[in-house]
Design an enzyme around this catalytic site. Structure first.
Site, PDB file in Angstrom:
ATOM      1  N   ASP A  30      -0.756   8.926  -2.275  1.00 37.55           N
ATOM      2  CA  ASP A  30      -1.097   7.920  -1.267  1.00 37.55           C
ATOM      3  C   ASP A  30      -0.223   6.695  -1.547  1.00 37.55           C
ATOM      4  OD1 ASP A  30      -2.223   5.717   0.046  1.00 37.55           O
ATOM      5  OD2 ASP A  30      -4.258   6.515  -0.070  1.00 37.55           O
TER       6      ASP A  30
ATOM      7  N   TYR B  82       0.282  -0.675   8.162  1.00 38.56           N
ATOM      8  CA  TYR B  82      -0.158  -2.020   8.569  1.00 38.56           C
ATOM      9  C   TYR B  82      -0.183  -3.018   7.422  1.00 38.56           C
ATOM     10  CZ  TYR B  82      -4.534   0.417   7.300  1.00 38.56           C
ATOM     11  OH  TYR B  82      -5.489   1.173   6.678  1.00 38.56           O
ATOM     12  N   LYS B  83       0.189  -2.568   6.219  1.00 32.26           N
ATOM     13  CA  LYS B  83       0.201  -3.505   5.080  1.00 32.26           C
ATOM     14  C   LYS B  83       1.620  -4.079   4.948  1.00 32.26           C
ATOM     15  CE  LYS B  83      -3.314  -0.732   2.664  1.00 32.26           C
ATOM     16  NZ  LYS B  83      -4.530  -1.519   2.799  1.00 32.26           N
TER      17      LYS B  83
ATOM     18  N   ARG C 151      -7.773 -10.557  -4.789  1.00 30.94           N
ATOM     19  CA  ARG C 151      -6.421  -9.973  -4.703  1.00 30.94           C
ATOM     20  C   ARG C 151      -5.469 -10.917  -3.970  1.00 30.94           C
ATOM     21  NH1 ARG C 151      -6.673  -4.127  -2.026  1.00 30.94           N
ATOM     22  NH2 ARG C 151      -7.082  -5.413  -0.195  1.00 30.94           N
TER      23      ARG C 151
HETATM   24  C1  LIG Z   1      -4.965   3.272  -0.822  1.00 27.02           C
HETATM   25  C2  LIG Z   1      -5.510   3.435   0.554  1.00 27.02           C
HETATM   26  N1  LIG Z   1      -5.665   4.663   1.064  1.00 27.02           N
HETATM   27  C3  LIG Z   1      -6.176   4.862   2.286  1.00 27.02           C
HETATM   28  C4  LIG Z   1      -6.541   3.798   3.072  1.00 27.02           C
HETATM   29  C5  LIG Z   1      -7.214   4.062   4.395  1.00 27.02           C
HETATM   30  O1  LIG Z   1      -6.375   4.053   5.429  1.00 27.02           O
HETATM   31  P1  LIG Z   1      -6.910   4.212   6.943  1.00 27.02           P
HETATM   32  O2  LIG Z   1      -8.174   3.417   7.060  1.00 27.02           O
HETATM   33  O3  LIG Z   1      -5.824   3.594   7.749  1.00 27.02           O
HETATM   34  O4  LIG Z   1      -7.113   5.649   7.190  1.00 27.02           O
HETATM   35  C6  LIG Z   1      -6.364   2.492   2.614  1.00 27.02           C
HETATM   36  C7  LIG Z   1      -6.728   1.346   3.451  1.00 27.02           C
HETATM   37  O5  LIG Z   1      -6.683   0.209   3.081  1.00 27.02           O
HETATM   38  C8  LIG Z   1      -5.844   2.306   1.314  1.00 27.02           C
HETATM   39  O6  LIG Z   1      -5.687   1.089   0.801  1.00 27.02           O
END
Ligand SMILES: Cc1ncc(COP(=O)(O)O)c(C=O)c1O
Length: 411
Positions: A196, A221-222, A370
């Site tokens: 991830d 989106y980050k 954070r």
């Molecule tokens: C490490 C990580 N994985 C997964 C996600 C979830 O992503 P989504 O809500 O866009 O599916 C996030 C969301 O902040 C995240 O920080």
């Protein structure tokens, strides 16, 4: 004590300084939450307006062909591929990170038919664990999600593990795991890896192929500034592309979507992992944001990100440890993403008081504050001012005010 003048000098010497004006940040705002939601690029506003007015508005449905909307997921996916060390054709834009996790986990498990374990760590983003839990429930026993301490992962890699699923950068602490080493260990144990990259992509150069990673997902989106809820991406190494078959087998992943066959036949390569109609407006916004990111030197991005976090860590050491803060982000550069996290028992009201004072960070339960340091638009002076603001509000005990105590739905 490290003064504001030093921060200003660092800004003057910053080769990425010119990128800040590409973003529409409110004047005077100190925005250190780009690890949650990136800033708005001017180009994204223009691009979405053009796609709406000129393409959707004038060419309507013909736009799928004449403006090549249909190829956007792979075209924009390949642009992301450049940031994550993927070859063309290994990355595609689709759905959300959560959905892509479900898609890849379910599709990859059959590649290790004698194994039943998805291995992950207790510090992983809980959402990813929820997704794996859902899949395990669907498949039934003896499938299992096995969780161990992040430092126990290597020991836990045995011949029952089908997939190692990890987030490269810990969402709470900002700790960066060693992707290359863990991937090698997983492969030596016969397991596949699924990374991830939500807190990695756009924050520093990722090298999936250099690490021989198998699968990856991530959000846009980050640090990529695609916009709230912009579509995610998924990566499948070329080595596995012919073997891996999706279970979420939608028409956009069909070999011939417009043949309307009654039988699903997977498209070639990465495209088979598409399911439904791609979100064109959100992908257009992301594409415009990527133009800015791709114009920046990736090594300069990493260098600046580390310099920003070094500065913040130094300021906290000098001025904030007496106020009860502890730094939970690793000091070792190799183990650091692009955020600095502080623990404090009153973390939530402190973040609220900071936001009220014009410095946006965020909070993760139970006690972590954070600060995301997006190297494209965060300045050294921003970091200095954030620390200065935090010191002042601790001295004045402003965070104790009643209005900062009640929790919002999003923290
Ligand atoms: C490490 C990580 N994985 C997964 C996600 C979830 O992503 P989504 O809500 O866009 O599916 C996030 C969301 O902040 C995240 O920080």
């Amino acid at each position: 004590m490290l003064g504001r003048e030093i921060a200003r000098q660092l800004d003057e010497a910053d080769p990425l300084r010119r990128f800040r004006t590409a973003f529409d940040l409110p004047p005077g705002a100190i925005y250190l939450a780009g690890n949650s939601l990136g800033a708005l690029p001017h180009k994204a506003v223009e691009r979405v307006a053009t796609v709406m007015r000129e393409e959707w508005g004038k060419d309507l449905i013909r736009s799928w062909n004449v403006h090549d909307w249909i190829d956007m997921p792979s075209r924009v996916g390949d642009r992301i591929g450049q940031l994550i060390g993927a070859a063309p054709g290994e990355t595609v834009i689709a759905d959300s990170t959560s959905v892509n996790l479900m898609k890849l986990l379910s599709a990859a498990l059959p590649l290790r038919p004698d194994r039943r374990v998805i291995l992950s760590d207790t510090e992983n983003f809980p959402n990813d664990l929820y997704i794996a839990q859902g899949l395990v429930k669907l498949l039934g026993a003896p499938y299992e999600l096995r969780l161990v301490d992040p430092d126990e992962i290597e020991h836990a890699l045995d011949d029952s593990v089908a997939i190692l699923m990890m987030t490269e950068v810990d969402y709470r602490t900002g700790r960066r795991h060693d992707m290359k080493r863990l991937t090698q260990r997983a492969h030596a144990a016969g397991a596949l890896t699924l990374w991830d990259l939500c807190h990695s992509v756009g924050a520093f150069p990722v090298d999936l192929n250099g690490c021989e990673a198998d699968l990856a997902v991530g959000c846009t989106y980050k640090y990529l500034n695609g916009g709230p809820g912009s579509p995610a991406f998924l990566f499948v190494t070329t080595r596995l592309q012919d073997q891996i078959q999706p279970y979420l087998s939608g028409w956009m992943g069909h070999q011939k979507p417009f043949a309307f066959d009654l039988e699903y036949r997977p498209a070639k390569g990465i495209l088979r992992h598409l399911a439904g109609t791609p979100p064109i407006l959100a992908t257009a916004s992301l594409d415009a944001a990527l133009e800015i990111m791709l114009a920046a030197d990736p090594d300069a991005l990493r260098k600046k990100s580390l310099a920003l976090s070094d500065l913040l860590i130094r300021l906290v050491d000098e001025r904030l440890t007496d106020h009860g803060f502890t730094i939970v982000t690793p000091r070792d550069h190799a183990q650091r993403g692009s955020q600095v996290s502080l623990n404090h028992p009153s973390g939530y009201p402190i973040v609220q008081a900071l936001i009220a004072a014009g410095v946006t960070g965020d909070f993760r339960a139970p006690s972590t504050i954070r600060f995301g340091l997006a190297p494209l638009y965060t300045s050294f002076e921003d970091v200095w001012l954030a620390a200065e603001t935090l010191v002042a509000l601790m001295q004045e005990e402003r965070w104790r005010r009643p209005e900062f105590q009640s929790r919002n739905a999003v923290t």
